[in-house]
Motif scaffolding. Structure first.
Motif, PDB file in Angstrom:
ATOM      1  N   GLU A 126       0.814  -1.215   0.000  1.00  0.00           N
ATOM      2  CA  GLU A 126       0.000   0.000   0.000  1.00  0.00           C
ATOM      3  C   GLU A 126       0.847   1.263   0.000  1.00  0.00           C
ATOM      4  OE1 GLU A 126      -2.682  -0.381   3.296  1.00  0.00           O
ATOM      5  OE2 GLU A 126      -3.511  -2.255   2.517  1.00  0.00           O
ATOM      6  N   TRP A 127       2.174   1.115  -0.105  1.00  0.00           N
ATOM      7  CA  TRP A 127       3.045   2.290  -0.116  1.00  0.00           C
ATOM      8  C   TRP A 127       2.753   3.096  -1.383  1.00  0.00           C
ATOM      9  CZ3 TRP A 127       5.700   5.313   2.861  1.00  0.00           C
ATOM     10  CH2 TRP A 127       6.633   6.188   2.315  1.00  0.00           C
ATOM     11  N   PRO A 128       2.274   4.307  -1.211  1.00  0.00           N
ATOM     12  CA  PRO A 128       1.931   5.108  -2.394  1.00  0.00           C
ATOM     13  C   PRO A 128       3.181   5.643  -3.094  1.00  0.00           C
ATOM     14  CG  PRO A 128       1.373   6.282  -0.357  1.00  0.00           C
ATOM     15  CD  PRO A 128       1.915   4.936   0.026  1.00  0.00           C
ATOM     16  N   GLY A 129       3.179   5.519  -4.397  1.00  0.00           N
ATOM     17  CA  GLY A 129       4.318   5.974  -5.184  1.00  0.00           C
ATOM     18  C   GLY A 129       4.624   7.446  -5.009  1.00  0.00           C
ATOM     19  N   GLY A 130       3.625   8.250  -4.660  1.00  0.00           N
ATOM     20  CA  GLY A 130       3.831   9.678  -4.500  1.00  0.00           C
ATOM     21  C   GLY A 130       4.447  10.073  -3.168  1.00  0.00           C
ATOM     22  N   ARG A 131       4.485   9.155  -2.224  1.00  0.00           N
ATOM     23  CA  ARG A 131       5.073   9.466  -0.908  1.00  0.00           C
ATOM     24  C   ARG A 131       6.582   9.447  -1.007  1.00  0.00           C
ATOM     25  NH1 ARG A 131       2.282   7.493   4.145  1.00  0.00           N
ATOM     26  NH2 ARG A 131       3.723   8.962   5.055  1.00  0.00           N
ATOM     27  N   ASP A 132       7.198  10.185  -0.123  1.00  0.00           N
ATOM     28  CA  ASP A 132       8.641  10.322  -0.154  1.00  0.00           C
ATOM     29  C   ASP A 132       9.228   9.844   1.167  1.00  0.00           C
ATOM     30  OD1 ASP A 132      11.241  11.054  -0.620  1.00  0.00           O
ATOM     31  OD2 ASP A 132      10.800  13.171  -0.968  1.00  0.00           O
ATOM     32  N   VAL A 133      10.158   8.929   1.103  1.00  0.00           N
ATOM     33  CA  VAL A 133      10.834   8.419   2.296  1.00  0.00           C
ATOM     34  C   VAL A 133      11.543   9.561   3.026  1.00  0.00           C
ATOM     35  CG1 VAL A 133      12.659   6.865   3.120  1.00  0.00           C
ATOM     36  CG2 VAL A 133      11.053   6.084   1.384  1.00  0.00           C
ATOM     37  N   ASP A 134      11.940  10.584   2.278  1.00  0.00           N
ATOM     38  CA  ASP A 134      12.631  11.722   2.889  1.00  0.00           C
ATOM     39  C   ASP A 134      11.763  12.466   3.904  1.00  0.00           C
ATOM     40  OD1 ASP A 134      15.038  11.279   1.605  1.00  0.00           O
ATOM     41  OD2 ASP A 134      14.455  12.473  -0.142  1.00  0.00           O
ATOM     42  N   ALA A 135      10.468  12.194   3.928  1.00  0.00           N
ATOM     43  CA  ALA A 135       9.583  12.819   4.922  1.00  0.00           C
ATOM     44  C   ALA A 135       9.768  12.206   6.307  1.00  0.00           C
ATOM     45  CB  ALA A 135       8.126  12.672   4.483  1.00  0.00           C
ATOM     46  N   PHE A 136      10.517  11.111   6.398  1.00  0.00           N
ATOM     47  CA  PHE A 136      10.727  10.408   7.666  1.00  0.00           C
ATOM     48  C   PHE A 136      12.175  10.560   8.124  1.00  0.00           C
ATOM     49  CE2 PHE A 136       7.170   8.393   5.574  1.00  0.00           C
ATOM     50  CZ  PHE A 136       6.241   8.276   6.601  1.00  0.00           C
ATOM     51  N   ASP A 137      12.344  10.639   9.446  1.00  0.00           N
ATOM     52  CA  ASP A 137      13.689  10.726  10.018  1.00  0.00           C
ATOM     53  C   ASP A 137      14.391   9.376  10.026  1.00  0.00           C
ATOM     54  OD1 ASP A 137      13.458  13.504  10.758  1.00  0.00           O
ATOM     55  OD2 ASP A 137      12.147  12.852  12.396  1.00  0.00           O
ATOM     56  N   ALA A 138      13.627   8.300  10.092  1.00  0.00           N
ATOM     57  CA  ALA A 138      14.182   6.947  10.179  1.00  0.00           C
ATOM     58  C   ALA A 138      13.198   5.979   9.532  1.00  0.00           C
ATOM     59  CB  ALA A 138      14.424   6.563  11.632  1.00  0.00           C
ATOM     60  N   VAL A 139      13.706   4.831   9.111  1.00  0.00           N
ATOM     61  CA  VAL A 139      12.861   3.828   8.447  1.00  0.00           C
ATOM     62  C   VAL A 139      13.210   2.454   8.988  1.00  0.00           C
ATOM     63  CG1 VAL A 139      12.188   2.773   6.253  1.00  0.00           C
ATOM     64  CG2 VAL A 139      12.755   5.222   6.338  1.00  0.00           C
ATOM     65  N   LEU A 140      12.174   1.713   9.306  1.00  0.00           N
ATOM     66  CA  LEU A 140      12.304   0.334   9.756  1.00  0.00           C
ATOM     67  C   LEU A 140      11.492  -0.522   8.782  1.00  0.00           C
ATOM     68  CD1 LEU A 140      12.216  -0.576  13.456  1.00  0.00           C
ATOM     69  CD2 LEU A 140      11.340  -2.145  11.757  1.00  0.00           C
ATOM     70  N   VAL A 141      12.114  -1.524   8.181  1.00  0.00           N
ATOM     71  CA  VAL A 141      11.468  -2.371   7.177  1.00  0.00           C
ATOM     72  C   VAL A 141      11.396  -3.786   7.718  1.00  0.00           C
ATOM     73  CG1 VAL A 141      11.636  -3.308   4.832  1.00  0.00           C
ATOM     74  CG2 VAL A 141      12.349  -0.942   5.286  1.00  0.00           C
ATOM     75  N   GLY A 142      10.243  -4.424   7.554  1.00  0.00           N
ATOM     76  CA  GLY A 142      10.075  -5.808   7.985  1.00  0.00           C
ATOM     77  C   GLY A 142       9.459  -6.646   6.893  1.00  0.00           C
ATOM     78  N   ALA A 143       9.802  -7.927   6.898  1.00  0.00           N
ATOM     79  CA  ALA A 143       9.259  -8.846   5.900  1.00  0.00           C
ATOM     80  C   ALA A 143       9.228 -10.252   6.473  1.00  0.00           C
ATOM     81  CB  ALA A 143      10.103  -8.832   4.626  1.00  0.00           C
ATOM     82  N   PRO A 193       7.704  -9.385  -2.656  1.00  0.00           N
ATOM     83  CA  PRO A 193       8.181  -8.534  -3.756  1.00  0.00           C
ATOM     84  C   PRO A 193       8.023  -7.041  -3.450  1.00  0.00           C
ATOM     85  CG  PRO A 193       6.871 -10.341  -4.621  1.00  0.00           C
ATOM     86  CD  PRO A 193       6.744 -10.396  -3.124  1.00  0.00           C
ATOM     87  N   ALA A 194       6.942  -6.652  -2.807  1.00  0.00           N
ATOM     88  CA  ALA A 194       6.721  -5.229  -2.514  1.00  0.00           C
ATOM     89  C   ALA A 194       7.808  -4.674  -1.592  1.00  0.00           C
ATOM     90  CB  ALA A 194       5.342  -5.013  -1.900  1.00  0.00           C
ATOM     91  N   VAL A 195       8.313  -5.492  -0.675  1.00  0.00           N
ATOM     92  CA  VAL A 195       9.385  -5.052   0.217  1.00  0.00           C
ATOM     93  C   VAL A 195      10.688  -4.925  -0.576  1.00  0.00           C
ATOM     94  CG1 VAL A 195      10.792  -5.661   2.231  1.00  0.00           C
ATOM     95  CG2 VAL A 195       8.318  -5.979   2.291  1.00  0.00           C
ATOM     96  N   ARG A 196      10.977  -5.913  -1.391  1.00  0.00           N
ATOM     97  CA  ARG A 196      12.186  -5.848  -2.221  1.00  0.00           C
ATOM     98  C   ARG A 196      12.157  -4.617  -3.121  1.00  0.00           C
ATOM     99  NH1 ARG A 196      10.859 -11.330  -3.222  1.00  0.00           N
ATOM    100  NH2 ARG A 196      10.571 -10.832  -5.423  1.00  0.00           N
ATOM    101  N   GLU A 197      10.995  -4.359  -3.719  1.00  0.00           N
ATOM    102  CA  GLU A 197      10.847  -3.205  -4.607  1.00  0.00           C
ATOM    103  C   GLU A 197      10.994  -1.887  -3.843  1.00  0.00           C
ATOM    104  OE1 GLU A 197       7.038  -3.939  -6.406  1.00  0.00           O
ATOM    105  OE2 GLU A 197       7.772  -5.777  -7.360  1.00  0.00           O
ATOM    106  N   PHE A 198      10.432  -1.818  -2.633  1.00  0.00           N
ATOM    107  CA  PHE A 198      10.547  -0.605  -1.832  1.00  0.00           C
ATOM    108  C   PHE A 198      12.009  -0.304  -1.512  1.00  0.00           C
ATOM    109  CE2 PHE A 198      11.199   1.339   2.294  1.00  0.00           C
ATOM    110  CZ  PHE A 198      10.480   2.512   2.170  1.00  0.00           C
ATOM    111  N   VAL A 199      12.743  -1.313  -1.078  1.00  0.00           N
ATOM    112  CA  VAL A 199      14.147  -1.106  -0.715  1.00  0.00           C
ATOM    113  C   VAL A 199      14.954  -0.700  -1.956  1.00  0.00           C
ATOM    114  CG1 VAL A 199      16.242  -2.218   0.159  1.00  0.00           C
ATOM    115  CG2 VAL A 199      14.047  -2.594   1.307  1.00  0.00           C
ATOM    116  N   ALA A 200      14.721  -1.361  -3.079  1.00  0.00           N
ATOM    117  CA  ALA A 200      15.451  -1.018  -4.303  1.00  0.00           C
ATOM    118  C   ALA A 200      15.149   0.404  -4.749  1.00  0.00           C
ATOM    119  CB  ALA A 200      15.106  -2.014  -5.413  1.00  0.00           C
ATOM    120  N   ALA A 201      13.898   0.802  -4.691  1.00  0.00           N
ATOM    121  CA  ALA A 201      13.497   2.132  -5.146  1.00  0.00           C
ATOM    122  C   ALA A 201      13.956   3.245  -4.209  1.00  0.00           C
ATOM    123  CB  ALA A 201      11.980   2.190  -5.317  1.00  0.00           C
TER     124      ALA A 201
END
Length: 189
Positions: A40-57, A66-74
């Motif tokens: 559900e991660w919207p393509g228009g959102r920007d990771v730069d809006a966050f101070d930190a990121v935690l990813v789980g799978a 695949p969505a997690v792999r794609e998020f990390v790559a992008a």
């Protein structure tokens, strides 16, 4: 207060539950934690809006969503520019078997190497068997896997293997990293 994205991929819901618990710990320490399903991660959102990121799978058959792999790559460059963490949920991590735990660890190593990402913290947690939610074929497959892994083959009930104290300690540790690395972040409680 830091704004922290807790993005996750889940197959059967346990990773979402872990992400929610992590977000609760972060919020209890005064941070603004937002959980988002990777699909559900919207393509228009920007990771730069966050101070930190935690990813789980979660991992199934050695593969993460695949969505997690794609998020990390992008977002590789944005992830490199801030505190990050990765957590994995799997049945292999749930058992007291060095061989299966090595498989869980190798899945993390392979994922991070393929992603060319080096998070500040990594957690590996036991997952769950949701027999009551599986269809007939999936129930048989998971029962066969569980017979070798955990021995929990009663398909009339579910099994949860997540060590919640370990999850909370991981979240608190990551919060401490964020508090140390991000300006204007309060000291944790």
């Amino acid at each position: 207060m830091a704004s922290i994205l807790v993005l996750y991929g889940t197959g059967e819901g346990q990773t979402a539950t872990v992400a929610d618990r992590i977000a609760t710990v972060l919020a209890d320490r005064g941070h603004d934690a937002e959980t988002v399903d990777a699909t559900e991660w919207p393509g228009g959102r920007d990771v730069d809006a966050f101070d930190a990121v935690l990813v789980g799978a979660s991992v199934h058959g050695g593969t993460h969503q695949p969505a997690v792999r794609e998020f990390v790559a992008a977002n590789r460059e944005a992830l490199r520019a801030r505190p990050t963490a990765f957590f994995q949920v799997s049945l292999s991590a749930a058992v007291d078997d060095p061989e299966r735990q090595a498989i869980a660890a190798q899945n993390v190593t392979d994922f991070l190497a393929a992603a060319d990402w080096h998070p500040d913290r990594v957690g590996v947690f036991g997952g769950a068997l949701r027999y009551t939610e599986y269809g007939f074929l999936m129930r048989l497959v998971m029962q066969r896997i569980a017979k070798r892994a955990t021995g929990d083959t009663d398909t009339s009930r579910d099994y949860e293997y997540t060590d919640w104290d370990e999850v909370e300690a991981f979240a608190a540790d990551f919060a401490a990293v964020v508090e140390e690395l991000v300006d204007d972040v309060p000291t944790g409680k």
